[in-house]
Design an enzyme around this catalytic site. Structure first.
Site: not given
Length: 407
Positions: A218, A295
């Site tokens: 992208y 995370d």
């Protein structure tokens, strides 16, 4: 440490996306925040990030979405193609209907650009930023959290935020679980988009699905860069080799794929790869006055593009549950943190597990690939009900508690 007069209300440990988002969120509540980063300078490596509406809504509330859109790119569609034939399987438009449904756009942005925007916002909010500080552990004494640095310095606060990533030192104080090896590795790269760049799909996020491999492309930076990510099952990684010399294994993983996929491999930084890990979901995110975020709490595989998005959700939820709370009031802080974990742990566990299942569906071959393609092709553009649980406003801010073991 009874009666300690803390110099700050909150100490955030880790200067990545989750740490900066958490620091900004708590500073918006009027808290005095110090952020500790182990690196000598702030920065972020990697390439593109996909900011789905559940994250871009947060950025909008913080007044940062316009800046992200200025340096990012607004794709028109998400397109899935078969990597062996090039056949389009399904697409999702990101137009007005999509934005109206979720109250925010889908934006892609260079990781370093988003990191800079969050870092600048923290500076503007008065967050104290400290580099070259490695925290080796935390403890709680007399209702105060204390973070100990490798050089012996100590940082005291009413609340400590452990945002030290996948390999979190602070998680190890709470949960003795190793990272889970996925067997897959990722190569990334960005190249300028020029007049010679193939024009197909340059307005979209495109995913090519192949047996035990996939490739994503992208644009970034208002269409000036092309971002490419290649992920495949790596025999060398499964043998325990995190890095390898050369790209022979990478090239071999995409044999049989269409030429556009092979050409895209030339965009990658073949000298470095990202081994892919996650961890088993847990709802044990606290140790006294220390709370895990991002995370460190819920590392996930990348197939839903939700790692950074869930960190934004974490920060927004923490901002909400601590609004108006005197962090020196142990009872009220405990209640707020319990509410946070009760809301966030089931949500992130579902994302973690769904990311694993999504990756398995992407990488099938043979008859399973034929079935996957048929199922994908049966979905109409605009059928958004399947995404409501992930992108919807109420899904990101549940009003009832559920168990972390549920899917």
């Amino acid at each position: 440490m009874s009666g300690v007069d803390t110099e700050t209300d909150v100490v955030v440990i880790g200067g990545g996306m989750a740490g900066l988002a958490g620091a900004l969120a708590l500073s918006r509540n009027g808290q005095r925040v110090t952020l500790l980063e182990k690196a000598d300078e702030f920065g972020e490596v990697g390439a593109g990030l996909q900011m789905a509406p559940n994250a871009s809504r947060v950025l909008d509330r913080w007044g940062l979405l316009d800046r992200v859109r200025e340096v990012g790119f607004s794709p028109r569609h998400l397109v899935f193609r078969d990597a062996l034939t090039g056949q389009e399987l399904t697409r999702q438009s990101f137009g007005r209907v999509f934005e109206d449904r979720y109250g925010a756009p889908y934006v892609v942005v260079h990781r370093s650009d988003l990191h800079t925007i969050l870092l600048d916002a923290c500076r503007d909010a008065g967050v104290t930023l400290v580099n070259a500080t490695v925290i080796t552990g935390t403890r709680t004494e007399a209702g105060v959290g204390v973070a100990t640095a490798a050089d012996g310095r100590e940082y005291a606060a009413h609340l400590l935020i452990g945002a030290d990533g996948l390999d979190s030192t602070l998680r190890a104080q709470i949960v003795a679980d190793p990272p889970v090896v996925s067997g897959y590795v990722a190569y990334r790269g960005t190249v300028p988009i020029t007049r010679d760049t193939a024009r197909g799909d340059l307005d979209d996020v495109v995913v090519y699905l192949g047996p035990e491999c996939h490739l994503v492309q992208y644009p970034l930076r208002q269409g000036g860069l092309l971002n490419t990510v290649a992920v495949y099952r790596s025999a060398s990684f499964e043998r325990g080799e995190e890095q390898v010399v050369g790209s022979d294994e990478l090239q071999a993983a995409y044999v049989g794929c269409v030429p556009v996929v092979h050409r895209a491999l030339g965009n990658l930084r073949s000298g470095f790869r990202w081994p892919m890990y996650d961890r088993e979901p847990t709802d044990t995110w606290r140790d006294g006055r220390m709370l895990l975020l991002g995370d460190a709490a819920h590392p996930m595989l990348q197939y839903l593009a939700q790692g950074a998005c869930q960190a934004m959700e974490d920060a927004a939820a923490l901002e909400r549950v601590t609004a108006g709370v005197d962090l020196a009031d142990e009872g009220r802080l405990d209640a707020a943190l319990s509410t946070f974990v009760a809301e966030r742990a089931p949500r992130t566990a579902r994302v973690q597990r769904t990311a694993r299942a999504w990756g398995e569906a992407w990488h099938v071959g043979g008859a399973s690939r034929d079935l996957r393609n048929k199922l994908f092709s049966s979905r109409a553009d605009g059928d958004l009900e399947v995404a409501d649980w992930l992108y919807g406003e109420q899904a990101a801010a549940p009003t009832t508690n559920s168990s972390v073991v549920q899917n």
